[in-house]
Every structure is written in C-alpha cells, then in structure tokens.
Design a protein around this motif. Sequence first.
Motif, PDB file in Angstrom:
ATOM      1  N   ALA A 113       0.833  -1.210   0.000  1.00  0.00           N
ATOM      2  CA  ALA A 113       0.000   0.000   0.000  1.00  0.00           C
ATOM      3  C   ALA A 113       0.868   1.261   0.000  1.00  0.00           C
ATOM      4  CB  ALA A 113      -0.930  -0.002   1.211  1.00  0.00           C
ATOM      5  N   VAL A 114       1.989   1.233   0.730  1.00  0.00           N
ATOM      6  CA  VAL A 114       2.905   2.374   0.745  1.00  0.00           C
ATOM      7  C   VAL A 114       3.543   2.550  -0.630  1.00  0.00           C
ATOM      8  CG1 VAL A 114       5.031   3.308   1.744  1.00  0.00           C
ATOM      9  CG2 VAL A 114       3.356   2.170   3.213  1.00  0.00           C
ATOM     10  N   LYS A 115       3.943   1.442  -1.245  1.00  0.00           N
ATOM     11  CA  LYS A 115       4.513   1.510  -2.594  1.00  0.00           C
ATOM     12  C   LYS A 115       3.527   2.145  -3.568  1.00  0.00           C
ATOM     13  CE  LYS A 115       7.522  -2.597  -2.360  1.00  0.00           C
ATOM     14  NZ  LYS A 115       7.749  -3.953  -2.941  1.00  0.00           N
ATOM     15  N   ALA A 116       2.272   1.720  -3.489  1.00  0.00           N
ATOM     16  CA  ALA A 116       1.254   2.227  -4.409  1.00  0.00           C
ATOM     17  C   ALA A 116       0.973   3.700  -4.155  1.00  0.00           C
ATOM     18  CB  ALA A 116      -0.026   1.405  -4.259  1.00  0.00           C
ATOM     19  N   ARG A 117       0.847   4.088  -2.886  1.00  0.00           N
ATOM     20  CA  ARG A 117       0.529   5.484  -2.565  1.00  0.00           C
ATOM     21  C   ARG A 117       1.688   6.398  -2.949  1.00  0.00           C
ATOM     22  NH1 ARG A 117      -2.900   8.910   0.479  1.00  0.00           N
ATOM     23  NH2 ARG A 117      -4.460   7.314   0.012  1.00  0.00           N
ATOM     24  N   GLY A 118       2.919   5.965  -2.673  1.00  0.00           N
ATOM     25  CA  GLY A 118       4.073   6.808  -2.955  1.00  0.00           C
ATOM     26  C   GLY A 118       4.658   6.634  -4.338  1.00  0.00           C
ATOM     27  N   GLY A 123      15.206   1.850  -2.474  1.00  0.00           N
ATOM     28  CA  GLY A 123      16.258   2.413  -3.307  1.00  0.00           C
ATOM     29  C   GLY A 123      16.060   3.865  -3.664  1.00  0.00           C
ATOM     30  N   ALA A 124      14.884   4.420  -3.310  1.00  0.00           N
ATOM     31  CA  ALA A 124      14.591   5.818  -3.644  1.00  0.00           C
ATOM     32  C   ALA A 124      14.835   6.764  -2.472  1.00  0.00           C
ATOM     33  CB  ALA A 124      13.153   5.959  -4.132  1.00  0.00           C
ATOM     34  N   LYS A 125      15.398   6.235  -1.378  1.00  0.00           N
ATOM     35  CA  LYS A 125      15.675   7.025  -0.168  1.00  0.00           C
ATOM     36  C   LYS A 125      14.374   7.472   0.493  1.00  0.00           C
ATOM     37  CE  LYS A 125      19.001  10.559   1.434  1.00  0.00           C
ATOM     38  NZ  LYS A 125      20.364  10.004   1.506  1.00  0.00           N
ATOM     39  N   THR A 126      13.570   6.477   0.891  1.00  0.00           N
ATOM     40  CA  THR A 126      12.298   6.736   1.570  1.00  0.00           C
ATOM     41  C   THR A 126      12.115   5.710   2.683  1.00  0.00           C
ATOM     42  OG1 THR A 126      10.897   5.226   0.279  1.00  0.00           O
ATOM     43  CG2 THR A 126      11.295   7.437  -0.653  1.00  0.00           C
ATOM     44  N   MET A 127      10.982   5.766   3.353  1.00  0.00           N
ATOM     45  CA  MET A 127      10.641   4.802   4.394  1.00  0.00           C
ATOM     46  C   MET A 127      10.641   3.366   3.868  1.00  0.00           C
ATOM     47  SD  MET A 127       6.623   5.921   4.651  1.00  0.00           S
ATOM     48  CE  MET A 127       6.037   4.747   5.873  1.00  0.00           C
ATOM     49  N   LEU A 128      10.452   3.196   2.566  1.00  0.00           N
ATOM     50  CA  LEU A 128      10.454   1.852   1.991  1.00  0.00           C
ATOM     51  C   LEU A 128      11.819   1.182   2.102  1.00  0.00           C
ATOM     52  CD1 LEU A 128       8.186   2.451  -1.111  1.00  0.00           C
ATOM     53  CD2 LEU A 128       7.698   0.876   0.774  1.00  0.00           C
ATOM     54  N   GLY A 153      19.781  -1.882   9.137  1.00  0.00           N
ATOM     55  CA  GLY A 153      20.542  -1.931   7.889  1.00  0.00           C
ATOM     56  C   GLY A 153      19.897  -1.110   6.795  1.00  0.00           C
ATOM     57  N   GLY A 154      18.565  -1.181   6.724  1.00  0.00           N
ATOM     58  CA  GLY A 154      17.850  -0.398   5.723  1.00  0.00           C
ATOM     59  C   GLY A 154      17.997   1.091   5.950  1.00  0.00           C
ATOM     60  N   LEU A 155      17.923   1.506   7.221  1.00  0.00           N
ATOM     61  CA  LEU A 155      18.093   2.920   7.554  1.00  0.00           C
ATOM     62  C   LEU A 155      19.492   3.404   7.173  1.00  0.00           C
ATOM     63  CD1 LEU A 155      17.331   5.602   8.895  1.00  0.00           C
ATOM     64  CD2 LEU A 155      18.019   4.589  11.089  1.00  0.00           C
ATOM     65  N   ALA A 156      20.523   2.646   7.579  1.00  0.00           N
ATOM     66  CA  ALA A 156      21.899   3.042   7.282  1.00  0.00           C
ATOM     67  C   ALA A 156      22.140   3.138   5.778  1.00  0.00           C
ATOM     68  CB  ALA A 156      22.873   2.046   7.911  1.00  0.00           C
ATOM     69  N   ALA A 157      21.469   2.276   5.024  1.00  0.00           N
ATOM     70  CA  ALA A 157      21.658   2.248   3.567  1.00  0.00           C
ATOM     71  C   ALA A 157      21.080   3.474   2.875  1.00  0.00           C
ATOM     72  CB  ALA A 157      21.039   0.980   2.986  1.00  0.00           C
ATOM     73  N   THR A 158      20.240   4.261   3.576  1.00  0.00           N
ATOM     74  CA  THR A 158      19.686   5.461   2.929  1.00  0.00           C
ATOM     75  C   THR A 158      20.717   6.581   2.833  1.00  0.00           C
ATOM     76  OG1 THR A 158      18.780   6.457   4.978  1.00  0.00           O
ATOM     77  CG2 THR A 158      17.351   4.942   3.745  1.00  0.00           C
ATOM     78  N   SER A 175      21.398  15.456  -1.605  1.00  0.00           N
ATOM     79  CA  SER A 175      20.680  14.573  -0.686  1.00  0.00           C
ATOM     80  C   SER A 175      21.559  13.411  -0.225  1.00  0.00           C
ATOM     81  CB  SER A 175      19.408  14.028  -1.350  1.00  0.00           C
ATOM     82  OG  SER A 175      19.734  13.175  -2.447  1.00  0.00           O
ATOM     83  N   ILE A 176      22.673  13.175  -0.912  1.00  0.00           N
ATOM     84  CA  ILE A 176      23.587  12.085  -0.556  1.00  0.00           C
ATOM     85  C   ILE A 176      24.317  12.421   0.744  1.00  0.00           C
ATOM     86  CG2 ILE A 176      25.664  10.838  -1.291  1.00  0.00           C
ATOM     87  CD1 ILE A 176      24.734  11.301  -4.201  1.00  0.00           C
ATOM     88  N   GLY A 177      24.447  11.404   1.599  1.00  0.00           N
ATOM     89  CA  GLY A 177      25.171  11.593   2.851  1.00  0.00           C
ATOM     90  C   GLY A 177      24.281  11.844   4.048  1.00  0.00           C
ATOM     91  N   HIS A 178      22.968  11.899   3.834  1.00  0.00           N
ATOM     92  CA  HIS A 178      22.021  12.135   4.920  1.00  0.00           C
ATOM     93  C   HIS A 178      21.101  10.929   5.080  1.00  0.00           C
ATOM     94  CE1 HIS A 178      22.996  16.444   5.195  1.00  0.00           C
ATOM     95  NE2 HIS A 178      23.069  16.420   3.877  1.00  0.00           N
ATOM     96  N   LEU A 179      20.790  10.575   6.327  1.00  0.00           N
ATOM     97  CA  LEU A 179      19.772   9.562   6.569  1.00  0.00           C
ATOM     98  C   LEU A 179      18.409  10.115   6.175  1.00  0.00           C
ATOM     99  CD1 LEU A 179      20.724   8.176  10.111  1.00  0.00           C
ATOM    100  CD2 LEU A 179      21.069   7.042   7.908  1.00  0.00           C
ATOM    101  N   ASP A 180      17.556   9.249   5.639  1.00  0.00           N
ATOM    102  CA  ASP A 180      16.207   9.681   5.285  1.00  0.00           C
ATOM    103  C   ASP A 180      15.333   9.751   6.540  1.00  0.00           C
ATOM    104  OD1 ASP A 180      14.038  10.163   3.247  1.00  0.00           O
ATOM    105  OD2 ASP A 180      13.229   8.453   4.356  1.00  0.00           O
ATOM    106  N   PRO A 181      14.660  10.876   6.779  1.00  0.00           N
ATOM    107  CA  PRO A 181      13.848  11.006   7.993  1.00  0.00           C
ATOM    108  C   PRO A 181      12.691  10.009   8.054  1.00  0.00           C
ATOM    109  CG  PRO A 181      13.607  12.937   6.565  1.00  0.00           C
ATOM    110  CD  PRO A 181      14.733  12.147   6.020  1.00  0.00           C
ATOM    111  N   GLY A 182      12.052   9.720   6.914  1.00  0.00           N
ATOM    112  CA  GLY A 182      10.968   8.738   6.910  1.00  0.00           C
ATOM    113  C   GLY A 182      11.460   7.341   7.214  1.00  0.00           C
ATOM    114  N   ALA A 183      12.649   7.019   6.722  1.00  0.00           N
ATOM    115  CA  ALA A 183      13.247   5.726   7.050  1.00  0.00           C
ATOM    116  C   ALA A 183      13.573   5.659   8.540  1.00  0.00           C
ATOM    117  CB  ALA A 183      14.514   5.502   6.217  1.00  0.00           C
TER     118      ALA A 183
END
Length: 200
Positions: A113-118, A123-128, A153-158, A175-183
């Motif tokens: 549902a998150v994939k569909a809504r967003g 890989g796009a630097k989001t909560m996903l 691991g997913g958070l660090a990878a953002t 945007s590179i070098g920052h953790l994603d806030p949603g993640a």
Amino acid sequence: MAPDLVGRLLDAAVATIREHAAQLTALDQAIGDGDHGINMRRGFDAIAQAREELAALPLDQALQKAGMTLVMKVGGASGPLYGSLFMAMGKAGHEAPTEPARLAEVFAAGVEAVKARGKSDAGAKTMLDVLVPVQAALAEGGDIAAVRAAADGGLAATAPLRATKGRAAFLGERSIGHLDPGARSSALLVHAVCDVLEEE
C-alpha cells in the motif's frame, strides 16, 4: 494475544515518536521540509488521545482507525503513507496475526500500500528502504533480532543514496550523505513494536 497488547503497542509507538521528534525534524531540515518530527508528533499525539478507544478494539480494527487518524492529523507525505501502511495492515489482518507467516502477509499488504501510494520502492531514499527489508526478514521467518537488524541496515543504507522521491529529490546530489527522515521514523516504530513483542 495478551488482552493489553494493542494498548502497549500504541504506548510504545507514541513514546518513541515523542522521544525522537526533534531528531526527525533535524534530519528533515537537512533534506526536506523540516517538519517530519513535528508532523509525526502531531499524529501520534492524536493516537495517544484516542488510546482508550483504540486499545479496546481488536488489532486489525485498531490499525485501521490509527491509520485514518494519521491521514487526518499528519501533514506532508507522511500522513497518507503511514496511514496507508496501517490501514492496509488492518484490512489484511482480520484477527491478531500471531503466526510469523501470517504476520509477514499482513505486513506485506501494508508495504504494498505504501509503494502504491508513494509510487515508489526501495532504493529511492524513503521509508520503503526500511519497510522492504523488514518485510523480507519476516517473509524469511526471521526472529525479532533479524527484524531489528533489517530495519537498522535499511536505515543506514539510505545515507549514501541519492533521493529520487519526495522533497529530497529536488536536492539531487546534495541529498547524498544524509539519513532519510521517513526511514528513521519507520525504523523507530519497528523497534518499538519489537520491544513490545519481546516482552510477550
């Protein structure tokens, strides 16, 4: 399922968002609108206000109602995304999904549902980038430690990713070098749920 499990899950989620709201806002100030922590706190404060009503519901109904609350109360993209996650999990849940395979199915419904809504994926630097690895860990029958590791691991990878979705996408290379806030908020919530389940 323990009779107070829904209430304890709600309390843990509210507590972690309140505790980390300033951090979430700081992360969002670096690559977004700077309001993620404020918005998430507003939404989870509303959930806290409805705590007794939500805690009296079966888990699936509580998830759906919490999701609707977040859609109405959280600004920006986070409200619709988290709302979609919770509502889809609730609709898929029917009864409390205590079996690991069933829990994996319910969580997968929320992630889809998150994939569909967003209109996005990992890989796009989001909560996903947190939710998809957590889903994979659940699908593989991973224990709580594996789920926690997948979230971290997913958070660090953002951090090294260039954002291609959301406000951060406008920054391009910056945007590179920052953790994603949603993640980060997703990882916090995953850990909060794991904390409660470990006590079960």
